[in-house]
Design an enzyme around this catalytic site. Structure first.
Site, PDB file in Angstrom:
ATOM      1  N   LEU A 274       0.818  -1.217   0.000  1.00 44.56           N
ATOM      2  CA  LEU A 274       0.000   0.000   0.000  1.00 44.56           C
ATOM      3  C   LEU A 274       0.851   1.266   0.000  1.00 44.56           C
ATOM      4  CD1 LEU A 274      -2.699  -1.066   2.629  1.00 44.56           C
ATOM      5  CD2 LEU A 274      -2.932  -1.012   0.142  1.00 44.56           C
ATOM      6  N   ARG A 275       2.176   1.102  -0.164  1.00 39.53           N
ATOM      7  CA  ARG A 275       3.032   2.291  -0.168  1.00 39.53           C
ATOM      8  C   ARG A 275       2.717   3.183  -1.368  1.00 39.53           C
ATOM      9  NH1 ARG A 275       8.297   0.336   1.234  1.00 39.53           N
ATOM     10  NH2 ARG A 275       7.717   0.683   3.394  1.00 39.53           N
ATOM     11  N   GLY A 276       2.263   2.586  -2.466  1.00 40.38           N
ATOM     12  CA  GLY A 276       1.911   3.376  -3.639  1.00 40.38           C
ATOM     13  C   GLY A 276       0.787   4.355  -3.349  1.00 40.38           C
TER      14      GLY A 276
END
Length: 336
Positions: A274-276
């Site tokens: 979920l870093r994007g």
């Protein structure tokens, strides 16, 4: 010699935008600039740091501590005594490829150890970079053990040193900026994912732009003071825009619709984790602050998505198009 003005950099709009965003909100995770040699990568990074207003720091502290931060978080400030503050330029520290681990993290001060019999710490490059920029040229050629070290420090914001019976922790929060030529080697995925934004710079293909770059550089080298003086008003305008964006950033909202767009885009592109989404949200918010907007819009997401996501895509053997083209194609389908 004064630093080449940020406002005088010709072209390379994506790189300049990414560096401004990192200056507004350091939590975006730094900037990676990949491209041809001689395209102004290191010039832009030093120009941005020179553009920033001086920061308040504790006088005599080798870690550039904020006077308003808790004294206990810094080994120098924890020793007690008055914490007098002064203004100092935002540090830009180069991490050379041949640097040893001791030079990067710090080591035992041998002179004091041998002369006075006292175990004292000699700060390294990470200490000097605290609250500033750590710049790594040819980051894709960095040795693996230094990559692992940087990953730990970048994640925690604290450098832990264990040397010859000496145990010490000091703050090490910095904006990580890396540059390199992709033809000389790829970057390790673990470090690549740590960069918030990844920019592609290329040599200008049109004659007017090439002439403008050469003319500006030649004018600067012939008369640096005069060239910088002529750009002073433009530099002041960018500095004011940055300061206003920093003040505005906490009040910029991210509507649910924008979050849904960001999540859908990452899902479509198949980014890992979920870093994007987090990076896309933070960078779009910083861009909105730079624009003077009160909320993130689809336009902000479109403008920043390639830089925030192109380095997070999995390789698709069935798709020969590059990562930038894949992001732009997904954006076109989503916002059509």
């Amino acid at each position: 010699m004064p630093t080449f003005p940020f406002s005088a950099i010709v072209g390379q709009d994506e790189m300049r935008q990414a560096l401004l965003i990192a200056a507004v909100d350091p939590s975006v995770g730094g900037v990676l600039v990949f491209g041809d040699r001689g395209t102004g990568k290191s010039t832009a990074i030093r120009a941005l740091a020179a553009l920033l207003p001086p920061m308040r720091a504790v006088a005599g502290c080798p870690y550039n501590c904020d006077p308003d931060s808790p004294a206990a978080s810094c080994p120098h400030c924890a020793e007690g005594g008055p914490r007098k503050s002064h203004k100092t330029p935002v540090p830009v520290v180069d991490l050379p490829l041949g640097a040893t681990e001791d030079r990067v993290v710090g080591t035992l001060d041998l002179e004091r150890a041998l002369g006075a019999g006292v175990k004292a710490f000699e700060p390294g490059l990470l200490a000097r970079a605290n609250r500033g920029f750590l710049y790594i040229d040819e980051v894709n050629l960095l040795e693996d053990h230094l990559v692992d070290l940087l990953l730990d420090v970048a994640a925690s914001g604290v450098n832990t040193v264990e040397r010859e019976g000496l145990s010490l922790r000091h703050p090490a929060r910095f904006v990580l900026v890396g540059s390199g030529n992709p033809e000389e080697g790829e970057l390790r995925p673990q470090l690549l994912d740590r960069f918030g934004l990844a920019c592609e710079v290329v040599t200008p293909k049109d004659i007017p732009t090439r002439i403008a770059v050469v003319r500006a550089r030649d004018a600067y080298e012939r008369d640096p003071e005069g060239f910088c003086a002529a750009r002073a008003r433009d530099e002041a305008a960018i500095r004011k825009r940055l300061l206003l964006a920093r003040e505005r950033l906490p009040s910029v909202t991210v509507p649910d619709a924008a979050l849904e767009r960001a999540a859908q885009l990452c899902l479509t592109l198949g980014t890992d984790g979920l870093r994007g989404e987090l990076t896309l949200m933070r960078t779009a918010r910083a861009l909105a602050a730079l624009d003077g907007a009160g909320a993130v819009t689809d336009d902000h997401l479109r403008r920043i998505a390639p830089a925030a996501l192109r380095h997070r895509l999995r390789r698709n053997p069935l798709d020969e198009s590059g990562s930038t083209a894949r992001v732009e194609r997904a954006l076109a389908e989503m916002f059509s």
